[in-house]
Design an enzyme around this catalytic site. Sequence first.
Site, PDB file in Angstrom:
ATOM      1  CD  GLU A 152     -10.347   4.541   1.561  1.00 54.08           C
ATOM      2  OE1 GLU A 152     -10.138   5.746   1.301  1.00 54.08           O
ATOM      3  OE2 GLU A 152      -9.718   3.605   1.034  1.00 54.08           O
ATOM      4  CE  LYS A 201      -4.406  -1.652   1.542  1.00 53.72           C
ATOM      5  NZ  LYS A 201      -4.222  -3.047   2.026  1.00 53.72           N
ATOM      6  CB  SER A 220      -0.201  -8.264  -1.039  1.00 51.75           C
ATOM      7  OG  SER A 220      -0.948  -9.110  -0.184  1.00 51.75           O
TER       8      SER A 220
HETATM    9  C1  LIG Z   1      -5.080  -4.050   1.753  1.00 52.53           C
HETATM   10  C2  LIG Z   1      -4.373  -5.299   1.461  1.00 52.53           C
HETATM   11  C3  LIG Z   1      -4.783  -6.152   0.417  1.00 52.53           C
HETATM   12  C4  LIG Z   1      -6.004  -5.896  -0.409  1.00 52.53           C
HETATM   13  O1  LIG Z   1      -6.009  -4.720  -1.124  1.00 52.53           O
HETATM   14  P1  LIG Z   1      -5.835  -4.682  -2.720  1.00 52.53           P
HETATM   15  O2  LIG Z   1      -6.175  -3.292  -3.076  1.00 52.53           O
HETATM   16  O3  LIG Z   1      -6.770  -5.684  -3.298  1.00 52.53           O
HETATM   17  O4  LIG Z   1      -4.432  -5.026  -3.011  1.00 52.53           O
HETATM   18  C5  LIG Z   1      -4.026  -7.277   0.144  1.00 52.53           C
HETATM   19  N1  LIG Z   1      -2.941  -7.586   0.888  1.00 52.53           N
HETATM   20  C6  LIG Z   1      -2.521  -6.809   1.901  1.00 52.53           C
HETATM   21  C7  LIG Z   1      -1.326  -7.210   2.675  1.00 52.53           C
HETATM   22  C8  LIG Z   1      -3.218  -5.642   2.228  1.00 52.53           C
HETATM   23  O5  LIG Z   1      -2.804  -4.879   3.244  1.00 52.53           O
END
Ligand SMILES: *Cc1c(COP(=O)(O)O)cnc(C)c1O
Length: 394
Positions: free
Chosen positions: A112, A90, A378
């Site tokens: 948000e 993010k 992610s």
């Molecule tokens: C917020 C988050 C997601 C989901 O958000 P996307 O916009 O779909 O990428 C996925 N993995 C992690 C670690 C997150 O913090």
Amino acid sequence: MNKYHVNEKGYYGPFGGAYIPEMLYPNVEELQQKYLDIIQDESFQQEFQELLRDYVGRPSPLYLAKRLSQRYGANIYLKREDLNHTGAHKINNTVGQILLAERLGKKRIIAETGAGQHGVATATVCALKGLECIVYMGEVDIARQAPNVARMKMMGAKVIAAQSGSRTLKDATNEALRDWINNPVDTHYIIGSVVGPHPYPDMVAKFQSIISEETKKQLLEKTDSDTPNYVIACVGGGSNAAGMFYHFLDQEEVKLIAVEAAGHGVESGESAATTALGKEGVLHGSRSILMQTDDGQVIEPYSISAGLDYPGIGPQHAWLFKNGRGSYVSITDDEAMQAGLRLTQLEGIIPAIESSHALAYLEKMSFKGDETVVICLSGRGDKDLDNYTKYFGL
Ligand SMILES: *Cc1c(COP(=O)(O)O)cnc(C)c1O
């Protein structure tokens, strides 16, 4: 621009656009007119790349997970977004948007947040730039995500509780939009995923596209080819997936797999499997696919992973789903938790439960010969330790 990217009107096929109240026109139009010039500007790119390198810690490694590869019979690479500053992908987007806000002359930042990950990433870049930061968060989520609330406050952000509706993410989003309407001149709204009115989905995808840009270079160095057979990412709103897919979209031979959260099961009434259950409609400013009742009420999503329980997906994903370029699949809570434990014990990496959904899909695939898979890891699992240990009774 090709058929998978946004057109000049802000659409991906039938999806996207800017469905907003008239009072938001000035803010959104300003962004639409300026975002490309600003982010393509040389000084912007220089500062963006510098911060990605020295502040976020990029490039994030592309790691060949040998024991995981052995288990599945494929060459499995993990794109390590979990190693970024603040622990997930993010921050790529919030760094980009804070530089944009500066160049627009905005002094006040709103956001948000659901699980608090985007709130933390926003509070972080506001501290970095000395800008005022207000984060809207559902009252229920504030109680569930205390460590992230503490992080935001420590960085000087003001966390405001959304007390309407189910008091979760979509209510926080509504509050943030209301704030923006009331403060059109001095405020920039940092949206945390590839959702919202045009140009947000495209802008956020561009900021996250660093993920696939690096992946291609790293794959080429390691394997003499920049083209994997499969690319896999989890989807909440879809920003890590959009970044992971971006530079592979035109390479039709690369199979793109987007993994949604099935919660207790797609048919259980408690899930966030948007493409499996959703219908076309408008949510938070764009036309996409969302979970809704027959009379158009948004259905409250559920997933064990707070980052995936969003009732919609970004418009680009709706388009990739509809035209078949991407495969949209889903994974239950149980399957994801098992995959999280498996990665931890095979590779010594504790993934965010969101990322565990992408990993879990490996169990459903079969590989022939020497295929290459890239999975977007992610985020890291520190925030989820409580959840994991309770689930496994550790
Ligand atoms: C917020 C988050 C997601 C989901 O958000 P996307 O916009 O779909 O990428 C996925 N993995 C992690 C670690 C997150 O913090």
